[in-house]
Scaffold this motif. Structure first.
Motif, PDB file in Angstrom:
ATOM      1  N   ASP A  35      53.423 139.817 -33.147  1.00  0.00           N
ATOM      2  CA  ASP A  35      52.586 139.317 -33.756  1.00  0.00           C
ATOM      3  C   ASP A  35      51.329 140.279 -33.923  1.00  0.00           C
ATOM      4  OD1 ASP A  35      50.502 137.264 -33.908  1.00  0.00           O
ATOM      5  OD2 ASP A  35      49.340 137.812 -32.411  1.00  0.00           O
ATOM      6  N   ARG A  52      51.000 143.387 -32.810  1.00  0.00           N
ATOM      7  CA  ARG A  52      51.222 143.598 -31.361  1.00  0.00           C
ATOM      8  C   ARG A  52      53.016 142.989 -30.768  1.00  0.00           C
ATOM      9  NH1 ARG A  52      49.565 137.744 -27.497  1.00  0.00           N
ATOM     10  NH2 ARG A  52      49.491 138.920 -25.465  1.00  0.00           N
ATOM     11  N   SER A  54      53.833 142.721 -27.170  1.00  0.00           N
ATOM     12  CA  SER A  54      52.911 141.206 -26.062  1.00  0.00           C
ATOM     13  C   SER A  54      53.428 142.024 -24.517  1.00  0.00           C
ATOM     14  CB  SER A  54      53.312 140.190 -25.626  1.00  0.00           C
ATOM     15  OG  SER A  54      53.292 139.241 -27.786  1.00  0.00           O
ATOM     16  N   SER A  59      50.494 135.147 -23.956  1.00  0.00           N
ATOM     17  CA  SER A  59      50.334 133.073 -24.733  1.00  0.00           C
ATOM     18  C   SER A  59      49.235 134.256 -25.774  1.00  0.00           C
ATOM     19  CB  SER A  59      49.449 132.834 -24.306  1.00  0.00           C
ATOM     20  OG  SER A  59      48.240 133.899 -23.629  1.00  0.00           O
ATOM     21  N   PRO A  60      49.060 133.640 -27.221  1.00  0.00           N
ATOM     22  CA  PRO A  60      47.897 133.595 -27.549  1.00  0.00           C
ATOM     23  C   PRO A  60      46.953 134.053 -27.446  1.00  0.00           C
ATOM     24  CG  PRO A  60      49.868 131.048 -28.734  1.00  0.00           C
ATOM     25  CD  PRO A  60      49.953 131.772 -27.020  1.00  0.00           C
ATOM     26  N   HIS A  63      46.251 137.720 -28.732  1.00  0.00           N
ATOM     27  CA  HIS A  63      45.680 137.892 -29.524  1.00  0.00           C
ATOM     28  C   HIS A  63      45.024 138.704 -30.069  1.00  0.00           C
ATOM     29  CE1 HIS A  63      46.446 137.248 -34.492  1.00  0.00           C
ATOM     30  NE2 HIS A  63      45.432 137.265 -34.936  1.00  0.00           N
ATOM     31  N   SER A 100      41.473 134.821 -21.500  1.00  0.00           N
ATOM     32  CA  SER A 100      42.531 134.786 -21.238  1.00  0.00           C
ATOM     33  C   SER A 100      42.874 135.878 -20.035  1.00  0.00           C
ATOM     34  CB  SER A 100      43.150 136.011 -22.471  1.00  0.00           C
ATOM     35  OG  SER A 100      42.632 137.653 -22.717  1.00  0.00           O
TER      36      SER A 100
END
Length: 639
Positions: A35, A52, A54, A59-60, A63, A100
């Motif tokens: 990302d 990024r 991950s 998940s988004p 972000h 998050s």
């Protein structure tokens, strides 16, 4: 694990942040291919960038850059906070909402509550920057041991930071000017001692430090942690049996925390005590480790037997990566390209990281730190034997010591042995003065013979950087002699070579490497223990081994001690010969005005003649330097 960068200027519209960001982000993509993100705040005067990888909360919602709900604070973060779940629960109990499941949001919430004191709550490896929209200031912090890097450049109200130096160079705002002092220090220690880098004006934020940049662009650094001053006081009075139990608890706790991940976790396994300990502790959590090791055709360097033995003993799924001179020659251009800053080591980390990532593993545990913490290096025994004699010698008049030390240089040609002997005899016998010479690759006399007069004179300092660092850290300390050596090893060679190489070579493949033996609670406890608990009684790394008991196979404990080294001595006279020789010619490195071409040629010839005073590492330093200078188009004019 990720790539971070950012810019701040005290003046509006000083440069086009979007255009600068477009140049920087591609330089960090390898660190975070999953990302990308960028935010511009403060009416265009500040930008935060992120790439990024991950690992937690895929998940988004994870972000970055990430903001608090009110938009006051923005963060770009590289690293892992291993106790984030406990911290999250504490914040939930206080009524904090979360958007998050990431550890990034934890840091943001803690900073909003505690400011810089949030660092005391974090257990992990990290480098991050937080912008405060209300105060119009930037906060940048780095973990206690310096596992994750953050470089910065400050000039006339401008402040730039990034995970790698190449990203700063890509801005076009940092002059590509060689730091002459850093060059000399690179030749001495195979990597530039922090906080300098080979680029003039670019600094590496020291471990255990944070800084703030105010609205006028003024920078102020603060140290918040130091291994010796933060060593656990209660450890000094504990019995050996108590210390073994506590180390056992801390080891199990550290490895369990380092396994926190939403993606698969593997491990590097050389078959030595440290890596085997990590894998055995992974197994103790109920996991079946997936282990990786580099093996060679050259029997003198190959540790495959011990790695297989360790893997079998703990029931690991084991993968071997065979590396020979032909494969290395094929990989070499990419490996050297991955060096954000040149180093005399690191190729092995590049190769094994590549194999681990190719196997679909995003996270790998390493035994790095065991030698420093538990007395595994020869320096512990050597300095222990020298301590009494050097203390007595240091009481003699300085003039006499200097005379005797200078005399040692008269015998034969400049060599590392003669220079180290001379330095030891001239010193005051204190560890701060003695230790740096133990770690030198090229002696002062050898550097002077290689460098042109201009570069030699411009590159000198009144005092060696490691001697200065250790003098400040060790003066007045009550720590035991072994803890002092542990500090010296961790703060110099481990920080400036091993951790830097591990970061740049693993992140070249978007692989996150975690180092459980550098958990700061374990470090604080072990450095607080008395020497008698750590001195070997015939068992290497006695405290580590006896704390783990039957977890370690006896064959691994009693195996001959050997550092992990690639067979460069053989390969540079074989398949790598043309590659190295081409870069050391008068037309390449000799044409830059840094070195005396005849001396470089002579050094190479003596290496090819197998002269004992010229090891492969001294030539390899020059090869990697030449590649780096060429790749980054560094200005080397001696002003």
């Amino acid at each position: 694990m990720c790539g971070i960068a950012g810019f701040f200027t005290a003046h509006k519209n000083e440069f086009d942040l979007a255009a600068v960001a477009a140049r920087v982000l591609p330089q960090l993509d390898h660190r975070g291919p999953d990302d990308r993100g960028m935010v511009v705040v403060a009416e265009g005067r500040c930008a935060l960038l992120h790439t990024r990888l991950s690992i937690l909360d895929l998940s988004p919602a994870g972000h970055q850059p990430m903001a608090t709900p009110d938009g006051r604070y923005w963060i770009t973060f590289n690293g892992e906070i291993y106790n984030f779940r406990a911290l999250r629960q504490q914040l939930l109990d206080c009524g904090e909402p979360f958007a998050s499941q990431s550890d990034t949001e934890i840091i943001l919430k803690l900073y909003a509550r505690y400011g810089a004191d949030c660092l005391a709550h974090l257990r992990g490896m990290f480098a991050f920057a937080i912008w405060d929209n209300t105060r119009q200031e930037l906060f940048v912090a780095r973990d206690r041991l310096g596992i994750k890097p953050v470089y910065y450049y400050a000039h006339k109200g401008q402040f730039l930071f990034a995970s790698e130096v190449r990203a700063l160079l890509a801005t076009g705002l940092v002059p590509r000017q060689l730091d002459h002092i850093a060059l000399s220090e690179y030749l001495a220690y195979q990597s530039v001692p922090a906080p300098r880098t080979l680029i003039e004006g670019v600094r590496l934020l020291p471990p255990g430090s944070w800084l703030k940049v105010d609205a006028q662009g003024q920078v102020a650094e603060t140290r918040y942690w130091d291994a010796l001053t933060c060593a656990e006081p209660s450890a000094a009075g504990q019995s050996y049996e108590t210390s073994k139990r506590r180390v056992n608890e801390l080891l199990h706790e550290a490895v369990a925390l380092h396994l926190v991940s939403d993606v698969p976790v593997g491990a590097f396994l050389s078959g030595g005590i440290d890596s085997t300990a990590i894998v055995a502790l992974m197994r103790a959590t109920g996991q079946q480790p997936h282990t990786f090791s580099v093996v060679f055709n050259e029997q003198a360097f190959d540790e495959a037997h011990y790695a297989r033995l360790a893997a079998t003993a703990v029931g690991a799924e084991h993968t071997e990566i065979r590396l020979d001179d032909q494969r290395l020659l094929a990989e070499l251009p990419a490996a050297l390209q991955a060096m954000d800053q040149p180093t005399g080591d690191g190729i092995n980390s590049y190769v094994v990281s590549q194999a681990v990532r190719s196997a679909g593993v995003k996270v790998a545990l390493s035994g790095l730190g065991g030698d420093e913490l538990f007395g595994g290096y020869p320096s512990f025994a050597r300095l222990g034997k020298l301590k009494r004699y050097l203390h007595w010698w240091g009481k003699l008049p300085a003039a006499l010591r200097n005379t005797v030390g200078n005399t040692a240089q008269w015998f034969g040609e400049p060599s590392i042995v003669a220079s180290k002997t001379s330095a030891l005899l001239s010193s005051d016998g204190q560890l701060a003065a003695v230790y740096p010479h133990i770690r030198q690759v090229l002696s002062q006399a050898q550097r002077q013979s290689l460098l042109t007069d201009q570069f030699w004179q411009k590159g000198q300092r009144e005092i060696d950087p490691y001697e200065k660092l250790l003098h400040e850290a060790l003066s007045g300390t009550q720590a035991g002699f072994m803890s002092q050596i542990s500090y010296a090893e961790a703060r110099t060679y481990m920080h400036d070579v091993l951790l830097r190489d591990t970061d740049q070579m693993s992140m070249a493949h978007a692989l996150e490497v975690r180092v459980p033996l550098l958990d700061h609670k374990l470090v604080e406890y072990v450095l607080g223990l008395p020497d008698e608990h750590k001195i070997s009684n015939g068992t290497p790394k006695r405290l580590l081994v006896e704390s783990l008991g039957k977890l370690l196979p006896p064959e691994i404990v009693q195996r001959p001690k050997r550092g992990f080294t690639l067979p460069f001595d053989v390969w540079m006279r074989g398949e790598l010969r043309a590659y190295c020789q081409t870069r050391l010619t008068p037309e390449r490195i000799g044409a830059r005005g840094i070195f005396r071409p005849a001396q470089v040629t002579r050094l190479w010839e003596r290496f090819m003649q197998r002269r004992p005073d010229v090891s492969w590492s001294r030539l390899w330093l020059l090869v990697t330097l030449e590649e780096w200078l060429e790749q980054h188009q560094i200005e080397i004019a001696c002003r």
